[in-house]
Design an enzyme around this catalytic site. Sequence first.
Site, PDB file in Angstrom:
ATOM      1  N   GLU A 170       0.887  -1.214  -0.007  1.00  0.00           N
ATOM      2  CA  GLU A 170       0.051   0.096  -0.032  1.00  0.00           C
ATOM      3  C   GLU A 170       1.013   1.342  -0.072  1.00  0.00           C
ATOM      4  O   GLU A 170       1.857   1.330   0.531  1.00  0.00           O
ATOM      5  CB  GLU A 170      -0.875  -0.119   1.111  1.00  0.00           C
TER       6      GLU A 170
ATOM      7  N   THR B 158      -4.124   4.955  -1.306  1.00  0.00           N
ATOM      8  CA  THR B 158      -5.002   5.399  -0.262  1.00  0.00           C
ATOM      9  C   THR B 158      -5.892   6.653  -1.099  1.00  0.00           C
ATOM     10  O   THR B 158      -5.483   7.120  -1.811  1.00  0.00           O
ATOM     11  CB  THR B 158      -4.278   5.522   1.038  1.00  0.00           C
TER      12      THR B 158
ATOM     13  N   ALA C 230      -8.325  10.776   4.402  1.00  0.00           N
ATOM     14  CA  ALA C 230      -9.790  11.100   5.315  1.00  0.00           C
ATOM     15  C   ALA C 230     -10.704  12.344   4.579  1.00  0.00           C
ATOM     16  O   ALA C 230     -10.126  13.308   4.035  1.00  0.00           O
ATOM     17  CB  ALA C 230      -9.349  11.858   6.516  1.00  0.00           C
TER      18      ALA C 230
ATOM     19  N   ARG D   6     -15.437   2.848   3.894  1.00  0.00           N
ATOM     20  CA  ARG D   6     -16.471   3.894   4.389  1.00  0.00           C
ATOM     21  C   ARG D   6     -15.331   5.098   4.506  1.00  0.00           C
ATOM     22  O   ARG D   6     -16.012   6.263   4.002  1.00  0.00           O
ATOM     23  CB  ARG D   6     -16.980   3.434   5.546  1.00  0.00           C
TER      24      ARG D   6
ATOM     25  N   HIS E   3     -13.205  -2.160  14.767  1.00  0.00           N
ATOM     26  CA  HIS E   3     -13.089  -0.571  14.354  1.00  0.00           C
ATOM     27  C   HIS E   3     -13.070   0.184  15.676  1.00  0.00           C
ATOM     28  O   HIS E   3     -14.301   0.148  16.398  1.00  0.00           O
ATOM     29  CB  HIS E   3     -13.929  -0.233  13.554  1.00  0.00           C
TER      30      HIS E   3
ATOM     31  N   LYS F  65     -21.063  -5.893   3.927  1.00  0.00           N
ATOM     32  CA  LYS F  65     -19.907  -5.515   2.899  1.00  0.00           C
ATOM     33  C   LYS F  65     -19.667  -6.831   2.019  1.00  0.00           C
ATOM     34  O   LYS F  65     -19.754  -6.688   0.732  1.00  0.00           O
ATOM     35  CB  LYS F  65     -18.525  -4.961   3.498  1.00  0.00           C
TER      36      LYS F  65
ATOM     37  N   GLN G 214      -6.850  -4.392   8.884  1.00  0.00           N
ATOM     38  CA  GLN G 214      -6.334  -3.391   9.336  1.00  0.00           C
ATOM     39  C   GLN G 214      -4.947  -4.111  10.052  1.00  0.00           C
ATOM     40  O   GLN G 214      -5.022  -5.290  10.286  1.00  0.00           O
ATOM     41  CB  GLN G 214      -6.975  -2.609  10.315  1.00  0.00           C
TER      42      GLN G 214
ATOM     43  N   PHE H  86      -0.618   5.617  14.931  1.00  0.00           N
ATOM     44  CA  PHE H  86      -1.505   4.871  14.131  1.00  0.00           C
ATOM     45  C   PHE H  86      -2.598   3.748  14.664  1.00  0.00           C
ATOM     46  O   PHE H  86      -3.393   3.696  14.533  1.00  0.00           O
ATOM     47  CB  PHE H  86      -0.721   4.256  13.010  1.00  0.00           C
TER      48      PHE H  86
ATOM     49  N   HIS I 276      -0.493  -8.214   3.018  1.00  0.00           N
ATOM     50  CA  HIS I 276      -0.393  -6.829   2.639  1.00  0.00           C
ATOM     51  C   HIS I 276       0.247  -5.969   3.318  1.00  0.00           C
ATOM     52  O   HIS I 276       0.027  -5.982   4.503  1.00  0.00           O
ATOM     53  CB  HIS I 276      -1.921  -6.560   2.589  1.00  0.00           C
TER      54      HIS I 276
END
Length: 278
Positions: A11, A42, A45, A101, A143, A159, A170, A210, A260
């Site tokens: 990523e 990415t 936000a 989202r 989350h 989803k 994550q 993070f 990943h």
Amino acid sequence: MNKHNFGLSFEFFPPKTNEQKVILLDTQARLRKLNPDFFSVTFGAGGSTITATAETVLELKTHDTPKVIPHLSCMGGTPDEIQTLLQQYLDHGITDILALRGDVPSGMGSVGYFRYANELIEFIHEKYPDTFHVTVGCYPEVHPETESFESEIKYFKQKVDAGVDRAITQFFFNPEAYFNFLDHCEKAGIDTPITPGIMPITNFANIKRFCGFCGTDMPRWLQYKLQSFGDDRKSIQQFGTDFTIRLCEQLLEQGVPGIHFYTLNRAKATLDVVKALS
């Protein structure tokens, strides 16, 4: 070319300056030698990098790169704007989307037109039937805005049921959290491949921040160990690499479909880990 017998992907985030762009292009050039399945880019936000994401994706496609998958969040604008963006990707031969989202910026009372990722996924399939392959994110440690673990599984299934090809977690430090999540997904009838997301530790302050953003649990022993190095960045990076290698080995021993890596647009730590695993 390094050989590995597991799926591999990386990523990146859109660079904001020319200096950052040079770093990213160098990073992708070094990492593509590992023969990854894809790169992802990415979104930012609140859709703050919607244009930059598309520009970065199309820039990467001009190089000898693997498949490039753009992130697309619910805060990407109006349905018409999102459809325009999807058409732009399609016109450039991009048929993979990582639908999210997205993170709501501080002070923003609501997200965009689509409130949840499943609504965005349904929109993509409605406008482009049998066209886009959709990847989604998931949170094995819940989350930060989700009220319970049971709700996390429920939302994830929504989803998946909307039509997805794979999921990426994550980042986490506890392999038990990932495997526990898989067990609950299986019980819920979810059979979508779930690739673990891993972030190599290179900076204690950054990784701790993070963790706060995304709800990742950093074990106390790991925090104390990293704190013990003080400002010795070289020791932090070496320990972080060794820790990440051991974490990935535990995952691969259990037959995960791939790994990943969240690279933060830097190559060295990820290269060191993958070379050790290969």
